[in-house]
Design a protein around this motif. Structure first.
Motif, PDB file in Angstrom:
ATOM      1  N   GLY A 113       0.820  -1.212   0.000  1.00  0.00           N
ATOM      2  CA  GLY A 113       0.000   0.000   0.000  1.00  0.00           C
ATOM      3  C   GLY A 113       0.850   1.256   0.000  1.00  0.00           C
ATOM      4  N   GLN A 114       1.910   1.248   0.817  1.00  0.00           N
ATOM      5  CA  GLN A 114       2.782   2.419   0.897  1.00  0.00           C
ATOM      6  C   GLN A 114       3.475   2.696  -0.440  1.00  0.00           C
ATOM      7  N   ARG A 115       3.814   1.617  -1.136  1.00  0.00           N
ATOM      8  CA  ARG A 115       4.426   1.797  -2.456  1.00  0.00           C
ATOM      9  C   ARG A 115       3.476   2.501  -3.419  1.00  0.00           C
ATOM     10  N   GLN A 116       2.215   2.086  -3.362  1.00  0.00           N
ATOM     11  CA  GLN A 116       1.230   2.716  -4.237  1.00  0.00           C
ATOM     12  C   GLN A 116       1.097   4.201  -3.909  1.00  0.00           C
ATOM     13  N   TRP A 117       1.147   4.512  -2.626  1.00  0.00           N
ATOM     14  CA  TRP A 117       1.053   5.923  -2.247  1.00  0.00           C
ATOM     15  C   TRP A 117       2.289   6.689  -2.696  1.00  0.00           C
ATOM     16  N   LEU A 118       3.442   6.008  -2.554  1.00  0.00           N
ATOM     17  CA  LEU A 118       4.672   6.663  -3.015  1.00  0.00           C
ATOM     18  C   LEU A 118       4.565   6.961  -4.510  1.00  0.00           C
ATOM     19  N   GLU A 119       4.029   5.997  -5.256  1.00  0.00           N
ATOM     20  CA  GLU A 119       3.863   6.217  -6.693  1.00  0.00           C
ATOM     21  C   GLU A 119       2.964   7.417  -6.967  1.00  0.00           C
ATOM     22  N   ILE A 120       1.888   7.478  -6.223  1.00  0.00           N
ATOM     23  CA  ILE A 120       0.978   8.611  -6.402  1.00  0.00           C
ATOM     24  C   ILE A 120       1.689   9.901  -6.001  1.00  0.00           C
ATOM     25  N   GLY A 121       2.470   9.814  -4.908  1.00  0.00           N
ATOM     26  CA  GLY A 121       3.244  10.977  -4.475  1.00  0.00           C
ATOM     27  C   GLY A 121       4.227  11.425  -5.547  1.00  0.00           C
ATOM     28  N   MET A 122       4.905  10.450  -6.183  1.00  0.00           N
ATOM     29  CA  MET A 122       5.851  10.787  -7.244  1.00  0.00           C
ATOM     30  C   MET A 122       5.134  11.481  -8.393  1.00  0.00           C
ATOM     31  N   LEU A 123       3.936  10.992  -8.644  1.00  0.00           N
ATOM     32  CA  LEU A 123       3.135  11.590  -9.698  1.00  0.00           C
ATOM     33  C   LEU A 123       2.804  13.043  -9.345  1.00  0.00           C
ATOM     34  N   LEU A 124       2.406  13.253  -8.079  1.00  0.00           N
ATOM     35  CA  LEU A 124       2.063  14.608  -7.647  1.00  0.00           C
ATOM     36  C   LEU A 124       3.280  15.530  -7.722  1.00  0.00           C
ATOM     37  N   ALA A 125       4.439  14.972  -7.355  1.00  0.00           N
ATOM     38  CA  ALA A 125       5.661  15.776  -7.361  1.00  0.00           C
ATOM     39  C   ALA A 125       6.008  16.253  -8.767  1.00  0.00           C
ATOM     40  N   GLN A 126       5.519  15.534  -9.750  1.00  0.00           N
ATOM     41  CA  GLN A 126       5.762  15.959 -11.136  1.00  0.00           C
ATOM     42  C   GLN A 126       4.875  17.137 -11.526  1.00  0.00           C
ATOM     43  N   ARG A 127       3.927  17.461 -10.669  1.00  0.00           N
ATOM     44  CA  ARG A 127       2.960  18.512 -10.937  1.00  0.00           C
ATOM     45  C   ARG A 127       2.305  18.363 -12.315  1.00  0.00           C
ATOM     46  N   PRO A 128       1.684  17.216 -12.542  1.00  0.00           N
ATOM     47  CA  PRO A 128       1.037  17.019 -13.842  1.00  0.00           C
ATOM     48  C   PRO A 128      -0.334  17.664 -13.865  1.00  0.00           C
ATOM     49  N   LYS A 129      -0.877  17.810 -15.066  1.00  0.00           N
ATOM     50  CA  LYS A 129      -2.246  18.305 -15.173  1.00  0.00           C
ATOM     51  C   LYS A 129      -3.191  17.122 -15.205  1.00  0.00           C
ATOM     52  N   LEU A 130      -2.722  16.031 -15.813  1.00  0.00           N
ATOM     53  CA  LEU A 130      -3.558  14.843 -15.960  1.00  0.00           C
ATOM     54  C   LEU A 130      -2.869  13.645 -15.317  1.00  0.00           C
ATOM     55  N   LEU A 131      -3.594  12.951 -14.442  1.00  0.00           N
ATOM     56  CA  LEU A 131      -3.037  11.756 -13.801  1.00  0.00           C
ATOM     57  C   LEU A 131      -3.789  10.530 -14.280  1.00  0.00           C
ATOM     58  N   LEU A 132      -3.044   9.516 -14.676  1.00  0.00           N
ATOM     59  CA  LEU A 132      -3.651   8.263 -15.103  1.00  0.00           C
ATOM     60  C   LEU A 132      -3.198   7.174 -14.138  1.00  0.00           C
ATOM     61  N   LEU A 133      -4.148   6.609 -13.399  1.00  0.00           N
ATOM     62  CA  LEU A 133      -3.786   5.639 -12.365  1.00  0.00           C
ATOM     63  C   LEU A 133      -4.346   4.272 -12.727  1.00  0.00           C
ATOM     64  N   ASP A 134      -3.461   3.290 -12.868  1.00  0.00           N
ATOM     65  CA  ASP A 134      -3.902   1.953 -13.276  1.00  0.00           C
ATOM     66  C   ASP A 134      -4.057   1.064 -12.044  1.00  0.00           C
ATOM     67  N   GLU A 135      -5.262   0.832 -11.649  1.00  0.00           N
ATOM     68  CA  GLU A 135      -5.615  -0.014 -10.500  1.00  0.00           C
ATOM     69  C   GLU A 135      -4.814   0.322  -9.250  1.00  0.00           C
ATOM     70  N   PRO A 136      -4.960   1.547  -8.757  1.00  0.00           N
ATOM     71  CA  PRO A 136      -4.158   1.972  -7.613  1.00  0.00           C
ATOM     72  C   PRO A 136      -4.523   1.281  -6.305  1.00  0.00           C
ATOM     73  N   VAL A 137      -5.728   0.741  -6.171  1.00  0.00           N
ATOM     74  CA  VAL A 137      -6.078   0.141  -4.883  1.00  0.00           C
ATOM     75  C   VAL A 137      -6.073  -1.388  -4.923  1.00  0.00           C
ATOM     76  N   ALA A 138      -5.664  -1.955  -6.066  1.00  0.00           N
ATOM     77  CA  ALA A 138      -5.608  -3.417  -6.154  1.00  0.00           C
ATOM     78  C   ALA A 138      -4.696  -3.963  -5.064  1.00  0.00           C
ATOM     79  N   GLY A 139      -5.165  -4.980  -4.356  1.00  0.00           N
ATOM     80  CA  GLY A 139      -4.344  -5.618  -3.331  1.00  0.00           C
ATOM     81  C   GLY A 139      -4.249  -4.857  -2.028  1.00  0.00           C
ATOM     82  N   MET A 140      -5.009  -3.766  -1.896  1.00  0.00           N
ATOM     83  CA  MET A 140      -4.946  -2.993  -0.654  1.00  0.00           C
ATOM     84  C   MET A 140      -5.986  -3.489   0.345  1.00  0.00           C
TER      85      MET A 140
END
Ligand SMILES: Nc1ncnc2c1ncn2[C@@H]1O[C@H](COP(=O)(O)OP(=O)(O)O)[C@@H](O)[C@H]1O
Ligand SMILES: [Mg+2]
Lengths: 249, 338
Positions: free
Chosen positions: A144-171
């Motif tokens: 779960g923490q890895r998935q959040w880190l991934e989302i965090g990395m995405l946020l750190a990129q300051r994107p306009k569009l985020l595409l998340l592929d099954e972010p809660v799978a296995g949580m």
């Protein structure tokens, strides 16, 4: 705004995407569902430049994405996560985030050592609730923490569009709940497309849902509209859509 | 700061002060030779250990540096054409040789030649996403091709024998002990400076990026970086180091020939880096010195045994201690402190 028109992807004669039209307006939180093999991941791959479409157009914020390299598309403000999370295990949580935040800097300016924590990184840490783990190496994080880190990395990129592929799978249930809240907050100031199967999760957090089936868009609408749609129920083998969708991995 | 630099400072004092005082000139020259290899190893440590690019062709860059320097030395001897040209019937100095009379040009070519070639090769190859074993094989083929080229151009390069009999370097007599001691100090200082610079790079954000490219090149693309560029820059830097090492090697050892830069020497350096410990730069440097010394010590007794011993050592390290000597040392230290 993200706009796909008649997108087709062919793998060795197999049509993974068979004329997909999709429009996601700015600021929307859009859920993308569909049975395994429906083409959800392929759709994200096409938007992010990992897979080249055989036909059709992909436009984002006025740019034609076709033919651009992956990192160029990222530079236009499109970020993604992968179904199986990939964080850099030898780097710490902070270093992972800092790396994600730094891509706009010219390469030579990276030759200096990181001092302290930039505002962007601190914000991504706070949003994902990973402050306590900041100095730990990413290799020791739970799923779960890895998935959040991934989302965090995405946020750190300051994107306009985020595409998340099954972010809660296995949580776990708690983790799903936290992730749902996180996504809702992110959607306040980003355009977000989430691939997800879990009906309960959808009911709680989704506004608009697009159902993909055999490479085509089957239905689009609110969660209730979609789960009441006979075509959706049929896709899930005649069972009640809510059951069928809810139990997929 | 002081604590972190203590090991480096200790080694620097031993290498720069103790060794020149204690070692006889012959041994000091041998150490200088190992340090030249250590400079190449440092580049391999950067490209392979940090960046994951298994380069089996560093001999090519080492050779380019070596030949550039050798050409310069041959031209400053005076007395017309280089000896080997006379023997192979060349009557006029080839145009390619002319600019190498200038020391700045020769030294510049020794470094920038390899950098340019690695940059071109990297741009072509990494953009096509050639990596792993394919990249390794490609660089190895390059080393083989380089040898064929050098051997084939007898009149230009001295063929199989290469070039030897150098007498002076920038006006100093190469046979003098003082010249050799000075050369040793130059080599050691160059290694020290390059080590510090490379360590700085590895600890920087660029270093983190390099590790990320090594561990997940595809993921890095989606962070908005171009892995091909990162790899090309790193590969070019490692090539530049190998070139400089080659240029220093020639006056130290007094010869350059295809046998010194082909497939086998290129491989030997990679083995040395693996034995020392490729995951840290110090391991790469240590490996080169240890293996260089072991080769000399061993070959003095059994001429042919070395190649087998080297192979055995490599297998031993890979199976028992994949992090090499440094990895074992780290484990021992941790066991002692806990
Ligand atoms: N690289 C590929 N080569 C061949 N077939 C592929 C490839 N990627 C996906 N597919 C096929 O395309 C279809 C859609 O896959 P995918 O987009 O991963 O589905 P989903 O994410 O909706 O489960 C599947 O039938 C899958 O087997
Ligand atoms: Mg999928």
């Amino acid at each position: 705004m993200l706009e796909l028109r008649d997108v087709q992807v062919v793998f060795d004669g197999f049509r993974a995407l068979d004329g997909v039209d999709l429009t996601v307006p700015d600021g929307e939180l859009r859920f993308l569902i569909g049975p395994n093999g429906a083409g959800k991941t392929t759709l994200i791959d096409v938007i992010t430049g990992l897979t080249r479409p055989a036909a059709g157009s992909v436009r984002f914020a006025g740019h034609d994405l076709a033919g651009r390299k992956e990192h160029q598309i990222v530079r236009l403000g499109v970020g993604r996560t992968f179904q199986t999370s990939v964080v850099f295990e030898e780097l710490t949580v902070i270093e992972n985030l800092d790396l994600a935040a730094g891509f706009r800097k010219p390469l030579w300016s990276l030759a200096r050592r990181r001092r302290g924590v930039s505002e962007t990184v601190a914000e991504a840490l706070a949003r994902t609730g990973l402050e306590e783990l900041a100095e730990r190496s990413a290799g020791v994080l739970s799923h779960g923490q890895r998935q959040w880190l991934e989302i965090g990395m995405l946020l750190a990129q300051r994107p306009k569009l985020l595409l998340l592929d099954e972010p809660v799978a296995g949580m776990s249930k708690d983790e799903r709940e936290r992730t749902g809240e996180l996504l809702t907050r992110i959607a306040d100031d980003h355009t977000v497309v989430v691939v997800e199967h879990d009906m309960e999760f959808l009911r709680r957090h989704a506004s608009t849902v697009t159902v993909l089936h055999e490479g085509r868009v089957l239905v689009e609408g609110s969660v209730d509209q979609v789960s009441a749609d006979p075509r959706v129920q049929e896709v899930y083998l005649g069972r009640k859509a809510s059951d069928a969708v809810g139990n997929r991995p | 700061m002081i604590r972190r630099n203590l090991p480096f400072a200790t080694v620097a004092v031993i290498v720069l002060v103790a060794a020149p005082l204690l070692l006889e000139p012959f041994r000091l020259s041998l150490l200088a030779k190992y340090l030249c290899y250590a400079i190449v190893a440092l580049g391999i440590g950067l490209a392979w250990g940090q960046g994951g690019m298994l380069t089996l062709g560093q001999g090519v860059f080492f050779g380019l540096g070596g030949y550039s320097m050798a050409m310069h030395l041959k031209l400053t001897e005076g007395g017309g054409l280089p000896d080997f040209m006379v023997w192979s019937g060349v009557e006029e100095l080839p145009a390619l040789w002319v600019p190498f009379a200038n020391p700045v040009f020769a030294l510049g070519m020794a470094v920038l030649g390899p950098v340019a070639i690695a940059a071109i090769l990297g741009t072509l190859v990494f953009r096509q996403r050639v990596r792993g074993a394919y990249f390794a094989i490609l660089t190895q083929a390059l080393a083989a091709a380089m040898v064929i080229l050098l051997v084939g151009q007898q009149g230009l390069t001295g063929g199989t024998n290469g070039m030897t009999n150098f007498f002076d370097l920038f006006g100093r007599d190469l046979a003098e002990d003082s010249t050799q001691r000075g050369l040793y100090l130059v080599v050691a200082s160059v290694l020290g400076v390059l080590y510090l610079a490379t360590r700085q790079l590895v600890n920087s954000r660029y270093g983190r990026l390099l590790v990320a490219v090594r561990d997940g090149e595809d993921r890095v693309r989606f962070l908005g970086y171009d892995p091909a560029l990162v790899k090309t820059v790193t590969f070019a830097a490692s090539a530049g180091m190998a070139g400089l090492a080659g240029a220093l090697f020639v006056p130290v050892v007094g010869i350059i020939s295809p046998a010194l830069l082909g497939v086998v020497p290129s491989l030997e350096l990679v083995v040395a880096v693996a034995v020392g410990g490729r995951h840290v730069l110090a391991g790469a440097v240590l490996g080169a010195v240890v293996m260089g010394y072991a080769q000399t010590a061993f070959s003095e007794q059994f001429a042919d045994g070395w190649l087998y011993l080297q192979g055995a050592l490599f297998i031993l390290v890979m199976t028992l201690a994949p992090k090499g000597i440094i990895g074992v040392a780290e484990r021992l230290r941790r066991a002692r402190t806990t």
